[in-house]
Design a protein around this motif. Structure first.
Motif, mmCIF file in Angstrom:
data_model
loop_
_atom_site.group_PDB
_atom_site.id
_atom_site.type_symbol
_atom_site.label_atom_id
_atom_site.label_comp_id
_atom_site.label_asym_id
_atom_site.label_seq_id
_atom_site.Cartn_x
_atom_site.Cartn_y
_atom_site.Cartn_z
ATOM 1 N N HIS A 108 30.371 57.087 48.137
ATOM 2 C CA HIS A 108 29.359 57.619 49.056
ATOM 3 C C HIS A 108 27.990 57.211 48.513
ATOM 4 O O HIS A 108 27.469 57.828 47.590
ATOM 5 N N THR A 109 27.445 56.117 49.060
ATOM 6 C CA THR A 109 26.127 55.628 48.620
ATOM 7 C C THR A 109 25.325 55.185 49.844
ATOM 8 O O THR A 109 25.895 54.767 50.852
ATOM 9 N N HIS A 110 24.016 55.276 49.714
ATOM 10 C CA HIS A 110 23.135 54.852 50.814
ATOM 11 C C HIS A 110 22.293 53.644 50.399
ATOM 12 O O HIS A 110 21.919 53.512 49.233
ATOM 13 N N THR A 111 22.005 52.808 51.369
ATOM 14 C CA THR A 111 21.046 51.721 51.163
ATOM 15 C C THR A 111 19.794 52.064 51.970
ATOM 16 O O THR A 111 19.771 53.062 52.709
ATOM 17 N N TYR A 156 33.364 45.415 44.299
ATOM 18 C CA TYR A 156 33.906 45.480 45.657
ATOM 19 C C TYR A 156 33.029 46.377 46.524
ATOM 20 O O TYR A 156 32.579 47.436 46.075
ATOM 21 N N VAL A 157 32.814 45.959 47.757
ATOM 22 C CA VAL A 157 32.014 46.772 48.680
ATOM 23 C C VAL A 157 32.873 47.195 49.868
ATOM 24 O O VAL A 157 33.361 46.350 50.622
ATOM 25 N N LEU A 158 33.088 48.499 49.974
ATOM 26 C CA LEU A 158 33.757 49.031 51.172
ATOM 27 C C LEU A 158 32.679 49.238 52.223
ATOM 28 O O LEU A 158 31.679 49.907 51.976
ATOM 29 N N LYS A 192 33.829 49.458 39.514
ATOM 30 C CA LYS A 192 34.577 48.364 40.133
ATOM 31 C C LYS A 192 34.303 48.258 41.634
ATOM 32 O O LYS A 192 34.511 47.205 42.227
ATOM 33 N N ALA A 193 33.885 49.346 42.242
ATOM 34 C CA ALA A 193 33.670 49.329 43.696
ATOM 35 C C ALA A 193 32.659 50.388 44.111
ATOM 36 O O ALA A 193 32.481 51.396 43.421
ATOM 37 N N ILE A 194 32.021 50.129 45.239
ATOM 38 C CA ILE A 194 31.240 51.184 45.884
ATOM 39 C C ILE A 194 31.531 51.146 47.382
ATOM 40 O O ILE A 194 31.925 50.119 47.929
ATOM 41 N N ALA A 195 31.351 52.280 48.033
ATOM 42 C CA ALA A 195 31.377 52.309 49.498
ATOM 43 C C ALA A 195 29.940 52.443 49.975
ATOM 44 O O ALA A 195 29.194 53.277 49.477
ATOM 45 N N MET A 196 29.574 51.560 50.896
ATOM 46 C CA MET A 196 28.245 51.624 51.507
ATOM 47 C C MET A 196 28.377 52.519 52.738
ATOM 48 O O MET A 196 29.034 52.168 53.707
#
Ligand SMILES: [Zn+2]
Ligand SMILES: [Zn+2]
Length: 240
Positions: A8-11, A68-70, A34-38
């Motif tokens: 759970h991250t914001h741009t 990795y980007v979800l 290893k990964a983040i979800a945008m």
């Protein structure tokens, strides 16, 4: 570092956040994630990007700076009916869906209304995570809802951002974790970061988990493999 994937991250596509996806990934990489979800805000909130943001995410590479980007979204739960503000055609294209209650969308809700919202949201097959249910402004029947989340395979979120900025959230979170521990309900620990240097940083969540003796095996995103498997199973045609 407790977690391998911050889900759970914001741009800066959400205008109250301040970093690009590239900056978020650069820090995630530096911190060993290893990964983040945008997961920028869906259009029900005033700071949300245009709908095209969500329609065009396919142009992003699978990984940025080796992370990795979800390609996901933070949906708004729109009321006691538990609906969300994205239609099914687009929901199907999301690799990761957090669904949350936000005051600017739903205003005030009592415990019965929140419980109803969560029980209905639990049945939505597109939702992966119930976002920041530790918000003290939205009390709910925890035992009933948390069991429903487990039954319908929704992950329950420990939200670092809320632990830092919302007074009373730690107490609600501790209560939630006690119930999750009792019934072996899986959780995720996320930052809900609005700035790149905060991606992956979850010291308050870690402290709480340690103090409560919460089983690490129930924190799903301590293993990216586990999350990766889940996403691949859910989106065999989408996630490559
Ligand atoms: Zn939120
Ligand atoms: Zn958020």
């Amino acid at each position: 570092m407790l977690i391998e994937a911050d889900l759970h991250t914001h741009t800066c596509a959400s205008t109250h956040a301040y970093s690009t996806i590239k900056e978020n990934c650069r820090y995630a990489s530096r911190y060993g994630l290893k990964a983040i979800a945008m997961t920028d805000h869906m259009i029900g909130t005033q700071d949300a990007p245009h709908i095209w943001h969500f329609e065009n995410m396919k142009c992003l590479p699978r990984a940025i700076s080796g992370v990795y980007v979800l390609k996901g979204v933070e949906l708004n739960i729109t009321g006691s009916g538990g609906g969300v503000d994205m239609d099914e055609t687009l929901l199907k294209k999301m690799e990761w869906c957090v669904a949350s209650l936000h005051h600017s969308v739903v205003g005030e809700m009592d415990a019965d209304a929140v419980t109803s919202a969560y029980l209905h949201a639990a049945e939505n097959p597109y939702i992966d995570v119930i976002g920041h249910p530790i918000n003290p402004a939205y009390p709910f029947d925890m035992e009933k809802c948390l069991k429903a989340f487990k039954e319908h395979d929704k992950l329950v979120e420990v939200n670092e951002n809320m632990l830092v900025y919302r007074s009373g959230a730690a107490k609600v979170c501790a209560e939630m974790l006690r119930i999750c521990k009792k019934y072996e309900i899986p959780v995720v620990v996320d930052t809900d970061a609005h700035y790149c240097e905060l991606v992956g940083m979850v010291p308050r969540s870690e402290k709480l988990i340690e103090e409560l003796g919460f089983p690490i095996g129930l924190v799903e995103n301590t293993s990216w493999d586990k999350i990766h498997e889940r996403v691949r199973a859910k989106h065999p045609d989408l996630y490559i």
